[in-house]
Motif scaffolding. Structure first.
Motif, short mmCIF file in Angstrom:
data_model
loop_
_atom_site.label_atom_id
_atom_site.label_comp_id
_atom_site.label_asym_id
_atom_site.label_seq_id
_atom_site.Cartn_x
_atom_site.Cartn_y
_atom_site.Cartn_z
N LEU A 1 1.15 0.55 -6.65
CA LEU A 1 0.67 0.41 -5.28
C LEU A 1 -0.84 0.64 -5.22
O LEU A 1 -1.41 1.25 -6.11
N GLU A 2 -1.40 0.16 -4.12
CA GLU A 2 -2.83 0.31 -3.95
C GLU A 2 -3.13 1.38 -2.92
O GLU A 2 -2.35 1.63 -2.02
N TRP B 1 0.52 8.82 -8.49
CA TRP B 1 1.77 8.37 -7.87
C TRP B 1 1.68 6.88 -7.48
O TRP B 1 2.59 6.10 -7.74
N LEU B 2 0.55 6.53 -6.87
CA LEU B 2 0.37 5.13 -6.49
C LEU B 2 0.36 4.24 -7.72
O LEU B 2 0.98 3.18 -7.75
N ALA B 3 -0.33 4.70 -8.77
CA ALA B 3 -0.44 3.89 -9.98
C ALA B 3 0.92 3.68 -10.63
O ALA B 3 1.25 2.57 -11.05
N MET B 4 1.74 4.73 -10.70
CA MET B 4 3.05 4.60 -11.36
C MET B 4 4.00 3.72 -10.56
O MET B 4 5.01 3.25 -11.08
N ASN B 5 3.66 3.48 -9.29
CA ASN B 5 4.49 2.62 -8.45
C ASN B 5 3.83 1.28 -8.16
O ASN B 5 4.27 0.54 -7.28
N CYS C 1 10.28 5.73 0.93
CA CYS C 1 9.22 6.57 1.48
C CYS C 1 8.51 5.91 2.66
O CYS C 1 7.66 6.52 3.30
N ASP C 2 8.82 4.66 2.92
CA ASP C 2 8.17 3.96 4.02
C ASP C 2 9.24 3.29 4.88
O ASP C 2 9.88 2.33 4.45
N PRO C 3 9.50 3.82 6.08
CA PRO C 3 10.56 3.27 6.93
C PRO C 3 10.39 1.78 7.24
O PRO C 3 11.36 1.08 7.49
N SER C 4 9.15 1.31 7.20
CA SER C 4 8.93 -0.11 7.50
C SER C 4 9.22 -0.98 6.28
O SER C 4 9.24 -2.20 6.38
N ALA D 1 0.84 -1.20 0.00
CA ALA D 1 0.00 0.00 0.00
C ALA D 1 0.87 1.23 0.00
O ALA D 1 2.09 1.16 0.00
N ALA D 2 0.22 2.36 0.02
CA ALA D 2 0.93 3.63 -0.04
C ALA D 2 1.76 3.83 1.22
O ALA D 2 1.44 3.31 2.28
#
Lengths: 140, 96
Positions: free
Chosen positions: B88-89, B82-86, B42-45, A77-78
């Motif tokens: 992601l959902e 942005w989500l689409a180009m990566n 972009c996501d520390p996890s 997810a985002a």
């Protein structure tokens, strides 16, 4: 039961099956974030009580910045993000207080774009870069 | 009767807007870039998940340097793009 009624019923069932916003986990940016949003001045401010922006029945509103991420389950997810939130204040021991960020995020009684006076937003601050995770202060 | 049912559906179908602004503010650590886009964590996890960010979305493009962080703000339309180009959902329950 005619076709229209069946279609309506299916639509309703589909809508009620949409997950709620509770799956996003939020906290105030002033409490700190994984990516150090809180080191940016505008994100380090605690939520503020806005008596000029009243909710239902004249209830004061709280505004502030929140940091939300999903519950990390399921498909990719985002990434986590920050945002501006507003909600109704709650009365604790006779005094108006701001609720926790999760409650504020989920409050459907206050919509930011409908507030008569919207406090300065991060959108006014330029994007910044920094070393070691610290964020350069933006102008407000 | 039909109009009543339709009105009810329309009302229920309206997205549940909580008190959150439409702006989406992200911060990513730059791991690479070229003339058109930046790649970043972009996501520390999920440190291994690198995301593409069009440079035109960065307000201060000259700040793009390796291992530095960039902050950017997307509107709803850009967020979806942005989500689409990566690949992601949208997070569940994200209706803003």
């Amino acid at each position: 039961m005619n076709r229209f009624a069946i279609t309506s019923l299916i639509t309703l069932i589909t809508l009620f099956s949409i997950p709620s916003q509770a799956e996003l986990i939020c906290k105030w940016t002033a409490q700190g974030t994984d990516v150090n949003f809180a080191s940016d001045e505008i994100f380090s401010k605690k939520p503020t009580l806005e008596k000029e922006n009243c909710g239902t029945n004249g209830t004061p509103t709280c505004t502030g910045y929140i940091y939300c991420s999903d519950n990390k389950t399921g498909t990719p997810a985002a990434p986590p993000e920050a945002g501006f939130a507003a909600c109704e204040a709650v009365k604790v021991e006779g005094k108006w207080r701001c609720p926790d960020a999760q409650t504020c995020h989920d409050d459907v009684n206050v919509i930011v774009s409908n507030l008569p006076r919207i406090p300065s937003k991060a959108a006014a601050a330029p994007a910044g870069a920094s070393d070691g995770g610290a964020v350069r202060e933006g102008t407000k | 009767m039909k109009s009543i049912i339709f009105s009810a559906i329309t009302f229920i179908a309206s997205p549940v807007f909580a008190g959150v602004s439409p702006g989406h503010i992200f911060m990513c650590k730059v791991t690479g870039f070229d003339k058109k886009e930046v790649k970043g964590q972009c996501d520390p996890s999920r440190p291994k998940a690198l995301m593409k960010i069009p440079r035109e979305w960065l307000a201060e493009d000259n700040q793009v340097k390796m291992n530095k962080r960039v902050k950017f703000i997307l509107d709803d339309k850009q967020y979806g793009q942005w989500l689409a180009m990566n690949n992601l959902e949208m997070p569940k329950g994200k209706s803003k």
